[in-house]
Write a protein that holds these residues in place. Structure first.
Motif, PDB file in Angstrom:
ATOM      1  N   GLY A  70       0.799  -1.235   0.000  1.00  0.00           N
ATOM      2  CA  GLY A  70       0.000   0.000   0.000  1.00  0.00           C
ATOM      3  C   GLY A  70       0.823   1.271   0.000  1.00  0.00           C
ATOM      4  N   ALA A  71       2.146   1.136   0.058  1.00  0.00           N
ATOM      5  CA  ALA A  71       2.994   2.319   0.198  1.00  0.00           C
ATOM      6  C   ALA A  71       3.289   2.974  -1.153  1.00  0.00           C
ATOM      7  N   GLU A  72       3.648   4.250  -1.075  1.00  0.00           N
ATOM      8  CA  GLU A  72       4.168   5.006  -2.227  1.00  0.00           C
ATOM      9  C   GLU A  72       5.671   5.071  -2.050  1.00  0.00           C
ATOM     10  N   ILE A  73       6.400   4.613  -3.052  1.00  0.00           N
ATOM     11  CA  ILE A  73       7.856   4.565  -2.936  1.00  0.00           C
ATOM     12  C   ILE A  73       8.490   5.361  -4.072  1.00  0.00           C
ATOM     13  N   THR A  74       9.512   6.113  -3.725  1.00  0.00           N
ATOM     14  CA  THR A  74      10.310   6.781  -4.761  1.00  0.00           C
ATOM     15  C   THR A  74      11.731   6.257  -4.658  1.00  0.00           C
ATOM     16  N   THR A  75      12.275   5.806  -5.782  1.00  0.00           N
ATOM     17  CA  THR A  75      13.671   5.387  -5.821  1.00  0.00           C
ATOM     18  C   THR A  75      14.442   6.413  -6.645  1.00  0.00           C
ATOM     19  N   ILE A  76      15.731   6.221  -6.734  1.00  0.00           N
ATOM     20  CA  ILE A  76      16.567   7.152  -7.489  1.00  0.00           C
ATOM     21  C   ILE A  76      16.074   7.281  -8.943  1.00  0.00           C
ATOM     22  N   GLU A  77      15.504   6.187  -9.469  1.00  0.00           N
ATOM     23  CA  GLU A  77      15.019   6.230 -10.863  1.00  0.00           C
ATOM     24  C   GLU A  77      13.843   7.194 -11.031  1.00  0.00           C
ATOM     25  N   GLY A  78      13.187   7.527  -9.906  1.00  0.00           N
ATOM     26  CA  GLY A  78      11.974   8.342 -10.003  1.00  0.00           C
ATOM     27  C   GLY A  78      12.217   9.827  -9.797  1.00  0.00           C
ATOM     28  N   LEU A  79      13.472  10.242  -9.638  1.00  0.00           N
ATOM     29  CA  LEU A  79      13.728  11.656  -9.295  1.00  0.00           C
ATOM     30  C   LEU A  79      13.743  12.572 -10.516  1.00  0.00           C
ATOM     31  N   ALA A  80      14.381  12.154 -11.592  1.00  0.00           N
ATOM     32  CA  ALA A  80      14.457  13.009 -12.785  1.00  0.00           C
ATOM     33  C   ALA A  80      13.069  13.096 -13.414  1.00  0.00           C
ATOM     34  N   LYS A  81      12.714  14.303 -13.858  1.00  0.00           N
ATOM     35  CA  LYS A  81      11.396  14.482 -14.482  1.00  0.00           C
ATOM     36  C   LYS A  81      11.586  15.060 -15.886  1.00  0.00           C
ATOM     37  N   ASP A  82      10.942  14.457 -16.852  1.00  0.00           N
ATOM     38  CA  ASP A  82      10.973  14.937 -18.248  1.00  0.00           C
ATOM     39  C   ASP A  82      12.408  15.167 -18.733  1.00  0.00           C
ATOM     40  N   GLY A  83      13.278  14.235 -18.428  1.00  0.00           N
ATOM     41  CA  GLY A  83      14.655  14.343 -18.894  1.00  0.00           C
ATOM     42  C   GLY A  83      15.488  15.376 -18.151  1.00  0.00           C
ATOM     43  N   GLN A  84      14.889  16.007 -17.134  1.00  0.00           N
ATOM     44  CA  GLN A  84      15.625  17.005 -16.345  1.00  0.00           C
ATOM     45  C   GLN A  84      16.075  16.355 -15.043  1.00  0.00           C
ATOM     46  N   LEU A  85      17.365  16.439 -14.749  1.00  0.00           N
ATOM     47  CA  LEU A  85      17.836  15.896 -13.475  1.00  0.00           C
ATOM     48  C   LEU A  85      17.195  16.659 -12.318  1.00  0.00           C
ATOM     49  N   HIS A  86      16.961  15.945 -11.221  1.00  0.00           N
ATOM     50  CA  HIS A  86      16.523  16.595  -9.976  1.00  0.00           C
ATOM     51  C   HIS A  86      17.679  17.474  -9.473  1.00  0.00           C
ATOM     52  N   PRO A  87      17.380  18.597  -8.804  1.00  0.00           N
ATOM     53  CA  PRO A  87      18.461  19.461  -8.299  1.00  0.00           C
ATOM     54  C   PRO A  87      19.521  18.703  -7.492  1.00  0.00           C
ATOM     55  N   LEU A  88      19.105  17.644  -6.778  1.00  0.00           N
ATOM     56  CA  LEU A  88      20.091  16.875  -6.018  1.00  0.00           C
ATOM     57  C   LEU A  88      21.032  16.125  -6.965  1.00  0.00           C
ATOM     58  N   GLN A  89      20.463  15.554  -8.004  1.00  0.00           N
ATOM     59  CA  GLN A  89      21.310  14.838  -8.978  1.00  0.00           C
ATOM     60  C   GLN A  89      22.256  15.821  -9.661  1.00  0.00           C
ATOM     61  N   GLU A  90      21.699  16.983 -10.012  1.00  0.00           N
ATOM     62  CA  GLU A  90      22.511  18.021 -10.644  1.00  0.00           C
ATOM     63  C   GLU A  90      23.632  18.474  -9.700  1.00  0.00           C
ATOM     64  N   GLY A  91      23.269  18.606  -8.409  1.00  0.00           N
ATOM     65  CA  GLY A  91      24.252  19.027  -7.405  1.00  0.00           C
ATOM     66  C   GLY A  91      25.408  18.045  -7.308  1.00  0.00           C
ATOM     67  N   PHE A  92      25.087  16.747  -7.284  1.00  0.00           N
ATOM     68  CA  PHE A  92      26.155  15.738  -7.179  1.00  0.00           C
ATOM     69  C   PHE A  92      27.039  15.769  -8.430  1.00  0.00           C
ATOM     70  N   TRP A  93      26.442  16.096  -9.575  1.00  0.00           N
ATOM     71  CA  TRP A  93      27.189  16.223 -10.835  1.00  0.00           C
ATOM     72  C   TRP A  93      28.092  17.456 -10.770  1.00  0.00           C
ATOM     73  N   GLU A  94      27.493  18.590 -10.479  1.00  0.00           N
ATOM     74  CA  GLU A  94      28.225  19.859 -10.534  1.00  0.00           C
ATOM     75  C   GLU A  94      29.333  19.948  -9.488  1.00  0.00           C
ATOM     76  N   MET A  95      29.045  19.443  -8.272  1.00  0.00           N
ATOM     77  CA  MET A  95      29.990  19.610  -7.163  1.00  0.00           C
ATOM     78  C   MET A  95      30.877  18.375  -6.984  1.00  0.00           C
ATOM     79  N   HIS A  96      30.834  17.465  -7.940  1.00  0.00           N
ATOM     80  CA  HIS A  96      31.670  16.262  -7.889  1.00  0.00           C
ATOM     81  C   HIS A  96      31.429  15.506  -6.576  1.00  0.00           C
ATOM     82  N   GLY A  97      30.137  15.233  -6.310  1.00  0.00           N
ATOM     83  CA  GLY A  97      29.761  14.604  -5.037  1.00  0.00           C
ATOM     84  C   GLY A  97      29.913  13.096  -5.024  1.00  0.00           C
ATOM     85  N   LEU A  98      30.529  12.535  -6.048  1.00  0.00           N
ATOM     86  CA  LEU A  98      30.726  11.096  -6.043  1.00  0.00           C
ATOM     87  C   LEU A  98      32.047  10.745  -6.709  1.00  0.00           C
ATOM     88  N   GLN A  99      32.563   9.585  -6.308  1.00  0.00           N
ATOM     89  CA  GLN A  99      33.718   9.044  -7.017  1.00  0.00           C
ATOM     90  C   GLN A  99      33.313   7.693  -7.609  1.00  0.00           C
TER      91      GLN A  99
END
Lengths: 164, 287
Positions: A70-99
């Protein structure tokens, strides 16, 4: 005995028969093939498996699929909308938040919860908020910057929407 | 990692929980699952049945009952953190809930689960002791109320019978001039309390009227530090008086020792953190 569950994941409703011991993370990955949610430690520590369930970040390795009925779940696949990255995804891209990127889906989903509850967190509040997510590469500095980037952008968007 | 197979029952009412407990003597109650499921994945626990109380409606929520605050067993740490009535009357709960686990754990973990699981390193048992809470439990013979001071029996062992379910945690509202504080030395990896001290004081005419200190992490079970309380009651709470009272903090504890913190170190931490918690509680009472 298998149980029937109905779960809405990223806006799509699924009905499945599952064993009670099936963990939500395995349901997402192995049944729904949504492999963006990662299994890191499997002992409820690392947060790589974090998803949003009914609005709150949860470690999906520590939730049974039957508990998510009965739950509503959002995973990482559900964050981008209409081909636009979510601001968090964009942030990790722009600020090199991952290796290596393994912890990134969990980091982003936890940060999503954090920014929902506190749109303008201090650096200390971001670090306290990330206590349940482990990263073995970055030393966290750029992860904090990525979340600050997203917070700024989301507040800007909220202010712009409010001003219209 | 999968848990061993079990039967799953989703209860819809408290009487149904009790009935299921009687039908499944090898069953366990599942609330938030943040202690039980990790143990099951490691096969440290293999219950034959899980009785999920997560959707029993009467078990969730925070009620202001006038002279007490009643917290339903499945109320999460996040629910507690959001509550204004808790923050105003029982800030000790807010303070401690904010240092339990992490965001994800606080979103799922429940107060009742923490009490019934009685992990020797959990934060909330110390808080319940310091606030003189009582546990309302329901079993086949009806309900009974167990004071926190009698509820925590030993490591992972409470006064609950196998066929009883904890339904509410009742916190009396503090009267008069009171102060509360929680001081925790968290394990750097797990976040659990190596030592956690919850302190509650009331002052009357500049002297300590009531003092309750709950200590978790240091010993095999969360306990009131009676020797500390006796030493400080009736005294003017000067720094000196607090320090000499806190020196008794490890008395009566069956100390835990492990590779991270020896028994001796935990005893030392208990004294230091008792002093800090009491100092802050007294300062809060003075305003």
């Amino acid at each position: 005995m298998k149980q029937q569950i109905t779960v809405t994941v990223n806006g799509v409703q699924y009905t499945s028969e599952v064993e009670p011991r099936l963990l939500l993370v395995h349901y997402l990955r192995d049944v729904l093939n949504l492999t963006g949610t990662h299994v890191g430690c499997d002992t409820s520590q690392c947060g790589a498996c974090t998803v949003i369930m009914n609005g709150s970040a949860v470690k999906s390795c520590t939730v049974l699929a039957v508990q998510a009925d009965g739950a509503e779940i959002t995973t990482i696949e559900g964050l981008a909308k209409d081909g636009q990255l979510h601001p968090l995804q964009e942030g990790f891209w722009e600020m090199h938040g991952l290796q290596c990127g393994f912890c990134t889906p969990g980091m982003i989903m936890t940060a999503y919860d954090l920014l929902q509850k506190n749109p303008n967190p201090t650096e200390e509040e971001i670090r306290h908020g990330l206590e349940g997510n482990l990263c073995r590469c970055t030393g966290y500095q750029n992860i904090v910057r990525s979340i600050q980037y997203a917070a700024d952008k989301m507040r800007g968007a909220a202010a712009a929407a409010g001003g219209e | 990692m999968y848990p061993a197979a079990f039967e799953y029952y989703r209860a819809t009412s408290v009487p149904e929980v009790v009935q299921l407990l009687q039908q499944h003597p090898d069953g366990k109650i599942l609330a938030g699952g943040h202690s039980l499921l990790p143990m099951m994945k490691l096969r440290l626990a293999e219950p034959a049945a899980l009785i999920d109380i997560g959707r029993v409606p009467d078990l969730n929520g925070i009620q202001d009952a006038g002279d007490s605050i009643v917290v339903g067993a499945t109320t999460t740490y996040w629910n507690l953190l959001q509550s204004d009535v808790i923050r105003q009357s029982l800030p000790l709960i807010t303070e401690a809930a904010n240092v339990v686990g992490d965001i994800q754990v606080r979103n799922r973990g429940t107060l009742g689960g923490a009490m019934a699981h009685a992990d020797p390193a959990a934060d909330m048992p110390a808080v319940a002791l310091a606030l003189d809470a009582s546990m309302k439990v329901v079993g086949p013979n009806g309900e009974r109320t167990i004071p926190a001071s009698e509820f925590f029996v030993d490591m992972f062992t409470t006064a609950l019978s196998p066929d009883e379910v904890l339904t509410q945690i009742i916190f009396p509202k503090p009267q008069g001039t009171s102060g509360q504080a929680y001081e925790k030395f968290a394990h750097p990896a797990s976040g659990y309390a190596v030592v956690g001290v919850a302190a509650f004081v009331t002052l009357d005419g500049g002297k300590v009227q009531t003092v309750r200190v709950g200590i978790t992490g240091a010993g095999t079970v969360a306990k009131r530090a009676s020797a500390v309380e006796q030493a400080l009651a009736g005294q003017e709470p000067t720094e000196q008086a607090i320090e000499s009272a806190a020196a008794h903090a490890a008395e009566g504890l069956e100390l835990n020792g492990d590779i991270f913190a020896s028994e001796e170190y935990r005893a030392h931490l208990a004294r230091v953190f008792t002093q800090r918690a009491l100092s802050r509680a007294v300062a809060a009472a003075r305003g």
